[in-house]
Design a protein around this motif. Structure first.
Motif, short mmCIF file in Angstrom:
data_model
loop_
_atom_site.label_atom_id
_atom_site.label_comp_id
_atom_site.label_asym_id
_atom_site.label_seq_id
_atom_site.Cartn_x
_atom_site.Cartn_y
_atom_site.Cartn_z
N ASP B 162 21.38 -0.36 43.03
CA ASP B 162 21.59 -0.73 41.64
C ASP B 162 21.38 0.45 40.69
N LYS B 165 24.31 2.62 40.69
CA LYS B 165 25.43 2.01 39.98
C LYS B 165 25.31 2.21 38.47
N LEU B 195 31.60 -6.37 37.22
CA LEU B 195 30.20 -5.95 37.11
C LEU B 195 29.48 -6.77 36.02
N ASP B 198 27.29 -9.14 37.54
CA ASP B 198 26.28 -8.63 38.47
C ASP B 198 24.94 -9.32 38.22
N GLN B 199 24.21 -9.51 39.31
CA GLN B 199 22.93 -10.20 39.19
C GLN B 199 21.91 -9.34 38.46
N HIS B 200 22.04 -8.04 38.62
CA HIS B 200 21.05 -7.12 38.07
C HIS B 200 21.37 -6.85 36.60
N VAL B 203 22.31 -3.30 35.67
CA VAL B 203 23.66 -2.90 36.02
C VAL B 203 24.64 -3.40 34.96
N VAL B 204 24.48 -4.65 34.54
CA VAL B 204 25.37 -5.19 33.52
C VAL B 204 25.24 -4.38 32.23
#
Lengths: 160, 992
Positions: B162, B165, B195, B198-200, B203-204
């Motif tokens: 992550d 990313k 993205l 994205d869960q994180h 990252v978003v």
């Protein structure tokens, strides 16, 4: 997008400069000079925002240090104030009761912390925990010796 | 945090830093630094190989010295060595040095790129992040070339960590901004958009900056992000403050991400899908509702984060401009903030309301806050807040409140901060003009402006009042009376004298009946100011005097005496002396009839549609403005916004014929070859040139103040669609199509940007030489075709075409704007071996242009048809008239041209030696005035000039900053027209 971030003291001494866009040296010096004179001339309890050329300037004083950044026109001033605050929090968490001297003597650390937080003038990570964790991890790595055989990293050795 | 992590053992560095801090003086500091630099240099040069630790320490010291503000010109190689160290901190310091002290040495860059490549492929997330950071920090074209292909792969790969990313997303954004052409998203687009899911959260947060930027440039390809953004936003807005753990900031869930989502949505129109739109409106309502809830914390961080989201939501509501309910709620919310105890919120509310004021749904709601805003203008302690209040008053002004707002602004002007006075003056002038119903009010307002803030009244402002008075006969008498009274003040501003002189010269007769303002009284009043004024004003007054002789024959002898006095007729200033001599002669020789013709009242300025109104229509579509308002605007605005143009000016031509040509008039005889109607008023026409005297910026001051959101290109800026000026079709001898321009034709063109004479083209057969001369918007070019062979050229024909004109044959004639009128005289069809023939080309610039005319040459040589096309070196700068100005004026104008699109900038490498004299010669060749002692840095060059064309004059300013160290230039051009700035910048970037 943030164009630059400057930290300077009440006496106008520059403590940290981060440029998120390539600018010639002369232009940088001009900005530093304009920012310090403009911001230091502000009276107490005025607002934290200024217009300068086509940028929005957001600044805030923490103890003896001014944190000052230049934003593009559509950027959010209040949020920028909180970016400054979050950076102060990160410094504080790392150094423990951070003061100007910490930043003078460990300027490279101040840069590394900033790099974990912002990149290219945009927010990379807002979570204090994540940032502090990765900075601690790199401190741990200080004496990591690298062995790339088979792509495996081997020995972790804390410095002290 | 253990204390150890701070120093990591670089004791030498800490000692050095303390040494520097202990230095008592700047000299001592420099001495200490020089000692250290010498030490480091010797270590780096020494025979003994340095270990990694020492290298790191010295590189870090160099960095420190650089950050203190000293130049560092070595150490790059050592820093690059650190990059490949296997110790993390050494690598880290190496990257930091490279990022801060970017060096363009290509060998170094190759090494740096290699190190980065290794780290990127190391699969070690920490190293990958360091490398990505370095790319983003340097962000050069070379780096983009090396890595733009690799980074998207890292960004979307399933096994990327992550944190990597996050870095990859922002690194890619940085490269996209430097070199959009190199970042090809194509296949990655949909994975990048996803993205957002994205869960994180980190990252978003990072990815959305990239997505926003890409969406702005390619909205269609990224439009699926709208629904994803709405659902993400909705999840955050509805979450409890603890749901998002560390992404909650002072009880506000994910403020940064929320704001960025709202910002992303501002790249698009409201969602078409009803469900998505419904969900979004719900989010916006929730955000507005939350503003009313009691705060969850007293900390300012809490309220800042919360309000940051609120302001961003309001921006989106304003952007949509389609939900009256939300707009009014937004306005009410901002209204509350106007009286908030936090200065920051008052500031932002004023700023945000400015945009609300331009929406038809909320304009009225904004207006209800007028008293609060006026109060802010009067009582705020902070000048930046007062400035926002002034901006808002300007934005909320309409017919109903114009008098009140103008009065408040005028009274504020008395005490306003110097830094904002000029802008205030312009705003008052615009409002007074735009909403004038009765013109005596307008005249009063402008005269008040001059009285209160004369120094800040730019010439555009007083030009306008004169234009308006000339165009409206119902106000002329009032204007004459008012200026006469204003001039009675013992100390009145020079601008008042200018306006007074002009108006009394034209309309003094309207008040001459009153013995208190009899002709002689008027004259004596004006003349009492004469000796206090600058040369341009004196010149204007002299013109007013000669007009007096025509208006009031009884003043003739008095005025002749004044003109005859040594201080006039032998004045050391050429312009004044010439005027005195000519006017004296004119008044003694010419009969009353001739005088009356020559000195006739100025004709009205041509009517034009108001640039403000045009902008309003453009912004809102024709339906949004009521017909009434349009007509009203046309009637008033139309006359008022005539711009600084003088056309069809009989008295101008008469005057220039009657007076002796001034030394600058028509030396080239250019005008004879062109139709009379094309002749602009000659510089010798003394009676009408008050406008051109300082006429740097005649093209309408209204444009300077329009909000920067849209292009300032109003209808005013367009050239005439003058289809009559198409030259007659060329004689077609050879039927073959003209060849496309030679590949080197641009290069050839560039050679002539800064010079007018030389060899344009040469091959084994033919040489083409050029001589050219330009004046105002006219030019004449002599082409010399030399036959280098010993054989005749047969059926030699040349054709000159303008790109615009070519289009006009293919497309609709009416939509095409012809920018240049070029007429080529035919050439002899036969050129003997070794002979040369000449061709004359007349050029008239009708409006600004980018493309040069094409010259096609065809002839037969030994039976073979030669067909080649070149670009004629007619570039926009040829029509420059240099403008001398003082430092203060320069910066004032520079500031006025501060809209982003008015500026064009280029940073480029020096192609030739950076010799000051050569640079100067080139800049002079460009045609602008090279201004000395204007730029505080003596190494920089600044220039000013006005581009002349038939339709308009475009004032342009230029600044060239050489950086000898880096062998680079930075060139900045500002002009009142964006296309001109851009074109000049392109042309010039090739010259150095």
């Amino acid at each position: 997008q943030m164009h630059f971030l400057l930290l300077f003291s009440r006496q106008g001494k520059l403590r940290l400069q981060k440029w998120f866009l390539p600018l010639p040296e002369r232009e940088r010096k001009k900005i530093i000079k304009d920012m310090t004179t403009m911001v230091l001339a502000r009276k107490p309890r005025t607002c934290n925002f200024l217009h300068w050329r086509d940028l929005k300037i957001v600044y805030k004083r923490y103890a003896s240090l001014y944190f000052c950044c230049g934003l593009e026109n559509q950027d959010n001033e209040l949020l920028a104030l909180e970016i400054l605050h979050r950076y102060v929090e990160l410094l504080d968490k790392y150094f423990g009761n951070v003061c100007e001297l910490d930043i003078i003597f460990n300027f490279e650390k101040a840069y590394f912390i900033l790099d974990e937080f912002l990149m290219g003038g945009e927010i990379q990570e807002t979570s204090k925990q994540s940032i502090v964790k990765s900075i601690e991890a790199s401190d741990m790595l200080q004496e990591m010796s690298m062995a790339f055989e088979g792509g495996r990293q081997t020995v972790f050795k804390s410095f002290l | 945090m253990p204390a150890v992590s701070k120093g990591d053992g670089m004791r030498g560095l800490a000692v050095f830093i303390s040494d520097i801090r202990n230095c008592k003086s700047k000299e001592a500091e420099i001495k200490r630094i020089n000692k250290e630099l010498a030490n480091i240099r010797s270590k780096f040069k020494g025979d003994k190989a340095l270990d990694g630790y020492s290298k790191k320490k010295y590189v870090c010291k160099l960095l420190f010295i650089f950050l203190l503000g000293h130049d560092i010109d070595f150490g790059h190689m050592e820093a690059v060595n650190l990059l490949s160290s296997n110790k993390y901190t050494e690598k880290q310091i190496g990257y930091l040095f490279i990022s801060v002290l970017v060096n363009s040495n290509s060998e170094l860059i190759r090494l740096i790129n290699n190190a980065i490549k290794n780290d990127l492929s190391s699969r070690n997330p920490t190293f990958m992040c360091l490398a990505l950071h370095c790319i983003a920090n340097v962000g050069s074209r070379e780096m983009a070339e090396a890595f733009a292909g690799e980074i998207p792969r890292i960004l979307v790969a399933g096994d990327t960590m992550d944190s990597v990313k996050q870095s990859a997303a922002l690194c890619l954004l940085r490269l996209y901004k430097t070199s959009p052409d190199l970042v090809l998203m194509g296949e990655w687009t949909s994975r990048v958009v996803h993205l957002l899911n994205d869960q994180h959260m980190g990252v978003v947060t990072a990815a959305i900056s990239l997505i926003t930027c890409l969406s702005q440039k390619n909205p269609d390809e990224f439009k699926t992000c709208v629904s994803l953004a709405v659902s993400r936003l909705s999840r955050i807005v509805s979450s409890a403050s603890t749901d998002l753990q560390d992404y909650t900031y002072y009880f506000v869930p994910a403020p940064w991400l929320s704001c960025k989502l709202l910002r992303l949505l501002q790249c698009y129109p409201p969602p078409e899908d009803g469900a998505v739109k419904g969900r979004l409106v719900e989010c916006l309502e929730t955000i507005l509702n939350k503003a009313q809830e009691p705060p969850k914390s007293k900390k300012v961080q809490h309220s800042n984060a919360k309000n940051a989201i609120l302001f961003e939501a309001i921006s989106l509501i304003i952007h949509y401009d389609s939900e009256p309910n939300l707009l009014v709620r937004a306005c009410n919310q901002l209204g509350q903030f106007l009286q908030h105890r936090e200065t920051n919120l008052r500031y932002l509310a004023l700023e945000s309301m400015c945009t609300l004021a331009s929406s038809e749904f909320s304009h009225e709601a904004v207006k209800t806050h007028i008293e609060t805003v006026i109060n802010a203008l009067k009582t705020e302690r902070d000048v930046s807040v007062r400035q926002r209040a002034a901006d808002l008053l300007y934005a909320m002004c309409d017919r109903s409140n114009a008098k009140q707002i103008v009065a408040e602004m005028l009274s504020y002007l008395d005490t306003a901060d110097y830094s904002i006075r000029e802008e205030m003056v312009l705003k008052v002038a615009i409002l007074a003009e735009k909403y004038a119903v009765d013109y005596s009010w307008y005249v009063d307002t402008i005269l008040n402006l001059i009285r209160i803030a004369g120094d800040y009244v730019s010439e555009e402002v007083w030009y306008r009042v004169i234009q308006i008075v000339i165009n409206r006969d119902d106000v002329q008498g009032y204007a004459a009376k008012t200026v006469f009274e204003a001039l009675q003040a013992p100390a009145c501003h020079e601008n008042m004298v200018k306006v007074g002189g002009y108006i009394l010269g034209e309309f003094g007769n309207l008040i001459a009946g009153d013995p208190r303002s009899s002709p002689l009284v008027q004259f004596n009043l004006l003349h009492s100011k004469f000796h206090l004024c600058s040369v341009p004003t004196r010149a204007l007054l002299l013109s007013a005097y000669i007009k007096f002789i025509n208006l009031f024959p009884e003043t003739k002898s008095t005025i002749q005496e004044v003109l005859r006095s040594d201080s006039q007729i032998r004045n050391s200033d050429v312009e004044l002396q010439q005027r005195a001599v000519e006017y004296l002669k004119l008044s003694s020789i010419a009969s009353t009839d001739v005088l009356a013709t020559v000195l006739e009242e100025m004709p009205p300025f041509p009517e034009r549609e108001s640039s403000i109104l045009a902008k309003l229509k453009k912004k809102k579509g024709p339906g949004a403005v009521s017909v009434n308002e349009l007509e009203e605007g046309k009637r008033e605005g139309g006359e008022l916004n005539g711009g600084g143009e003088r056309g069809g000016d009989n008295s101008a031509i008469a005057a220039s014929n009657a007076s002796t040509p001034s030394p600058s008039a028509d030396l080239l005889g250019l005008r004879t070859g062109l139709p009379v109607s094309a002749a602009p008023p000659s510089a010798g026409s003394l009676l009408v040139d008050v406008f051109s005297e300082a006429g740097v910026n005649d093209d309408g001051f209204l444009r300077d103040l329009e909000p920067p959101t849209e292009s300032s290109d109003s209808l005013l800026a367009e050239g005439p669609g003058d289809s009559d000026s198409t030259p007659p079709p060329p004689p077609s001898v050879v039927s073959e199509e003209p060849a496309p321009p030679l590949p080197e034709s641009d290069e050839l063109l560039n050679k002539f940007v800064c010079k007018n004479n030389g060899v344009l083209f040469e091959n084994q057969l033919l040489q083409i030489g050029i001589k050219s001369e330009y004046r105002q918007n006219l030019g004449r070019m002599y082409l010399f075709y030399g036959n280098k062979t010993s054989v005749q050229f047969l059926t030699f024909t040349t054709t000159v075409t303008c790109p615009g004109e070519l289009q006009s044959h293919i497309l609709h004639i009416y939509t095409c704007i012809i920018q240049l009128n070029v007429q080529a005289k035919p050439v002899e069809p036969l050129i003997e071996g070794g002979a040369q023939v000449q061709q004359v080309i007349n050029i008239e610039s009708l409006t600004d242009f980018c493309d040069a005319p094409l010259l096609n040459i065809k002839f037969r040589y030994g039976g073979a048809l030669q067909n080649l096309t070149l670009k004629l070196p007619v570039t926009i700068n040829k029509f420059f008239q240099p403008t001398e100005m003082a430092s203060h004026d320069f910066f004032q104008r520079w500031k006025q041209l501060s809209q982003p699109q008015q500026e064009a900038q280029k940073i480029f490498k020096a192609n030739n030696a950076m010799d000051t004299e050569v640079l100067k010669a080139k800049l002079l060749g460009l045609g602008m005035a090279l201004l000395e002692n204007v730029d505080p840095n003596p190494e920089n060059f600044v220039c000013a000039g006005v581009i002349q064309s038939k339709a308009q004059q475009v004032g342009s300013l230029l600044r060239l900053e050489p950086n000898a160290h880096a062998q680079m230039y930075r060139l900045t051009v500002r002009s009142s027209k964006d296309t001109v700035s851009k074109r000049l910048c392109e042309l010039l970037a090739e010259q150095f």
